[in-house]
Design a protein around this motif. Structure first.
Motif, PDB file in Angstrom:
ATOM      1  N   PHE A 187       0.851  -1.185   0.000  1.00  0.00           N
ATOM      2  CA  PHE A 187       0.000   0.000   0.000  1.00  0.00           C
ATOM      3  C   PHE A 187       0.890   1.239   0.000  1.00  0.00           C
ATOM      4  CE2 PHE A 187      -2.958  -2.994   2.340  1.00  0.00           C
ATOM      5  CZ  PHE A 187      -3.774  -3.216   1.239  1.00  0.00           C
ATOM      6  N   ASP A 188       1.769   1.319  -0.975  1.00  0.00           N
ATOM      7  CA  ASP A 188       2.700   2.443  -1.048  1.00  0.00           C
ATOM      8  C   ASP A 188       1.976   3.743  -1.388  1.00  0.00           C
ATOM      9  OD1 ASP A 188       4.781   0.705  -0.549  1.00  0.00           O
ATOM     10  OD2 ASP A 188       5.236   0.404  -2.670  1.00  0.00           O
ATOM     11  N   ASN A 189       0.957   3.653  -2.237  1.00  0.00           N
ATOM     12  CA  ASN A 189       0.255   4.848  -2.705  1.00  0.00           C
ATOM     13  C   ASN A 189      -1.245   4.718  -2.458  1.00  0.00           C
ATOM     14  OD1 ASN A 189       2.633   6.132  -3.956  1.00  0.00           O
ATOM     15  ND2 ASN A 189       2.525   4.408  -5.376  1.00  0.00           N
ATOM     16  N   ILE A 190      -1.761   5.625  -1.636  1.00  0.00           N
ATOM     17  CA  ILE A 190      -3.186   5.635  -1.298  1.00  0.00           C
ATOM     18  C   ILE A 190      -3.859   6.829  -1.966  1.00  0.00           C
ATOM     19  CG2 ILE A 190      -4.854   5.962   0.580  1.00  0.00           C
ATOM     20  CD1 ILE A 190      -2.895   4.551   2.430  1.00  0.00           C
ATOM     21  N   LEU A 191      -5.000   6.589  -2.574  1.00  0.00           N
ATOM     22  CA  LEU A 191      -5.814   7.671  -3.125  1.00  0.00           C
ATOM     23  C   LEU A 191      -7.041   7.844  -2.240  1.00  0.00           C
ATOM     24  CD1 LEU A 191      -6.714   8.365  -6.836  1.00  0.00           C
ATOM     25  CD2 LEU A 191      -8.460   8.490  -5.058  1.00  0.00           C
ATOM     26  N   TYR A 192      -7.141   9.001  -1.626  1.00  0.00           N
ATOM     27  CA  TYR A 192      -8.311   9.337  -0.811  1.00  0.00           C
ATOM     28  C   TYR A 192      -9.251  10.177  -1.669  1.00  0.00           C
ATOM     29  CZ  TYR A 192     -11.022  12.307   2.397  1.00  0.00           C
ATOM     30  OH  TYR A 192     -12.025  13.010   3.016  1.00  0.00           O
ATOM     31  N   ALA A 193     -10.396   9.609  -2.027  1.00  0.00           N
ATOM     32  CA  ALA A 193     -11.371  10.315  -2.861  1.00  0.00           C
ATOM     33  C   ALA A 193     -12.366  11.048  -1.974  1.00  0.00           C
ATOM     34  CB  ALA A 193     -12.108   9.319  -3.765  1.00  0.00           C
TER      35      ALA A 193
ATOM     36  N   ASN B 124       2.320   7.059   0.594  1.00  0.00           N
ATOM     37  CA  ASN B 124       2.046   8.367   0.017  1.00  0.00           C
ATOM     38  C   ASN B 124       0.536   8.523  -0.104  1.00  0.00           C
ATOM     39  OD1 ASN B 124       4.879   8.868  -0.547  1.00  0.00           O
ATOM     40  ND2 ASN B 124       4.657   7.429  -2.245  1.00  0.00           N
ATOM     41  N   ILE B 125       0.054   9.761   0.043  1.00  0.00           N
ATOM     42  CA  ILE B 125      -1.381  10.018  -0.037  1.00  0.00           C
ATOM     43  C   ILE B 125      -1.666  11.006  -1.158  1.00  0.00           C
ATOM     44  CG2 ILE B 125      -3.413  10.953   1.142  1.00  0.00           C
ATOM     45  CD1 ILE B 125      -2.127  10.160   3.796  1.00  0.00           C
TER      46      ILE B 125
ATOM     47  N   ILE C 109      -5.827   6.748 -10.684  1.00  0.00           N
ATOM     48  CA  ILE C 109      -5.320   5.485 -10.135  1.00  0.00           C
ATOM     49  C   ILE C 109      -4.120   4.997 -10.940  1.00  0.00           C
ATOM     50  CG2 ILE C 109      -5.860   3.032  -9.893  1.00  0.00           C
ATOM     51  CD1 ILE C 109      -8.715   3.904  -9.114  1.00  0.00           C
ATOM     52  N   ARG C 110      -4.247   5.056 -12.239  1.00  0.00           N
ATOM     53  CA  ARG C 110      -3.162   4.570 -13.097  1.00  0.00           C
ATOM     54  C   ARG C 110      -1.967   5.524 -13.079  1.00  0.00           C
ATOM     55  NH1 ARG C 110      -4.889   0.357 -16.191  1.00  0.00           N
ATOM     56  NH2 ARG C 110      -7.148   0.027 -16.315  1.00  0.00           N
ATOM     57  N   THR C 111      -2.241   6.816 -13.149  1.00  0.00           N
ATOM     58  CA  THR C 111      -1.161   7.804 -13.207  1.00  0.00           C
ATOM     59  C   THR C 111      -0.301   7.783 -11.948  1.00  0.00           C
ATOM     60  OG1 THR C 111      -2.495   9.250 -14.631  1.00  0.00           O
ATOM     61  CG2 THR C 111      -0.647  10.264 -13.452  1.00  0.00           C
ATOM     62  N   HIS C 112      -0.940   7.577 -10.817  1.00  0.00           N
ATOM     63  CA  HIS C 112      -0.227   7.639  -9.535  1.00  0.00           C
ATOM     64  C   HIS C 112       0.096   6.258  -8.968  1.00  0.00           C
ATOM     65  CE1 HIS C 112      -0.753  12.017  -9.116  1.00  0.00           C
ATOM     66  NE2 HIS C 112      -1.932  11.833  -9.686  1.00  0.00           N
ATOM     67  N   SER C 113      -0.043   5.222  -9.795  1.00  0.00           N
ATOM     68  CA  SER C 113       0.266   3.848  -9.365  1.00  0.00           C
ATOM     69  C   SER C 113      -0.399   3.525  -8.031  1.00  0.00           C
ATOM     70  CB  SER C 113       1.786   3.655  -9.254  1.00  0.00           C
ATOM     71  OG  SER C 113       2.413   3.915 -10.492  1.00  0.00           O
ATOM     72  N   THR C 114      -1.679   3.816  -7.957  1.00  0.00           N
ATOM     73  CA  THR C 114      -2.431   3.680  -6.714  1.00  0.00           C
ATOM     74  C   THR C 114      -2.598   2.220  -6.327  1.00  0.00           C
ATOM     75  OG1 THR C 114      -3.623   5.735  -7.151  1.00  0.00           O
ATOM     76  CG2 THR C 114      -4.616   4.202  -5.581  1.00  0.00           C
TER      77      THR C 114
END
Length: 303
Positions: A12-18, A42-43, A108-113
């Motif tokens: 879970f290196d990259n989390i996207l909080y929507a 990373n958030i 999601i794809r751009t930031h390797s979420t």
């Protein structure tokens, strides 16, 4: 901490909080912070707003510059607010305009979420996407696991002490189970594994004790031997409608996180013979804790 589930390359290196900046979206923030702190993530705080100017519907072109400038001021305020909220983390903010689902998948794809986290009440904004008429489409299309903080979750209880994994033993079960095991190990949480068996058909006879034992053995095979000492899993076999039994056990055992596989429905949507999207949808809407849904169909497509 090295875990047995690391074989599945889970991270879970990259989390996207929507967020849609609603109070229910805000309720997910403690869970975002808890997970980001645990995994040193990373958030990306992500917001999609409706299209501001549509030449086909927006009247008075002379007012467009003023509308654009006002929107920039609001965007700046929201960006500052989010950066302040996550100042102790490696965080960034992205505010897009247009279609939520398209922009979400692109981010999601751009930031390797690795994980999307969202708080929802099921009626408006981002929440409507998750628990409204197109919820099943989101579960099918998002190409990474989704942690949904539903309307009955208590933001003050963001600790992960007990994890519940429910499965119907579909082909993706080992992959989804790996997430449950990995999270349980990382948080040193108790792990509960469960399967819901359909009620027997009229005239059908089966020894319930034999069904329970054989099913528990199948559940045990989903937990690596080296993980058992840390997770100390318990195994449950229940009868009935999957969503109801999952929620009952989660309440009984005071579960902090439910982990489910989410896939396209087969046969009658919501039937008791599978844990498809309709079942996941009902659990998300009614659970007293966050629900992690993993669509292995989408994970495979994203790779």
């Amino acid at each position: 901490m090295k875990t047995a589930a690391s074989k599945a390359r889970i991270h879970f290196d990259n989390i996207l909080y929507a967020t849609d900046f609603s109070p229910t979206a805000q309720s997910a923030i403690p869970f975002v912070k808890k997970i980001a702190r645990q995994f040193n993530s990373n958030i990306l705080a992500f917001h999609v707003k409706p299209q501001l100017i549509n030449p086909m519907t927006t009247t008075e072109p002379a007012t467009w510059p003023a509308l654009i400038e006002a929107a920039k001021v609001i965007d700046k305020e929201q960006r500052v607010k989010l950066l302040e909220e996550f100042k102790e983390f490696h965080a960034d903010v992205e505010i897009d305009e247009g279609d939520l689902r398209f922009n979400l998948e692109n981010a999601i794809r751009t930031h390797s979420t690795d994980l999307v986290i969202i708080g929802t009440h099921g009626r408006t904004g981002v929440a409507k996407i998750f628990l409204g008429s197109v919820a099943e489409e989101i579960f099918r299309t998002v190409s990474c696991p989704v942690l949904t903080v539903g309307p009955h979750c208590d933001p003050a209880k963001s600790n992960v002490r007990k994890v519940l994994f429910a499965t119907d033993f579909a082909s993706e079960a080992p992959i989804v189970a790996a997430y449950a095991v990995y999270i349980s190990q990382e948080f040193r949480a108790e792990l509960t594994m469960m399967h819901v068996v359909p009620e027997p058909k009229p005239g059908q006879f089966e020894m319930w004790s034999e069904v329970q034992e054989s099913t528990k053995n199948r559940l045990r095979h989903l937990v690596p031997a080296e993980a058992e000492a840390l997770c100390k899993p318990d195994y449950f076999v229940e009868r009935g409608e999957p969503a109801d039994r999952i929620l009952d056990l989660a309440s009984l055992r005071d579960i902090d996180l439910i982990v489910l596989g989410a896939r396209s429905e087969e046969g009658v949507p919501g039937a008791a013979t599978h844990l498809g999207i309709a079942t996941a949808h009902r659990v998300v809407a009614r659970a007293n804790c966050p629900v992690l849904t993993v669509s292995t169909e989408n994970l495979k497509q994203a790779r």
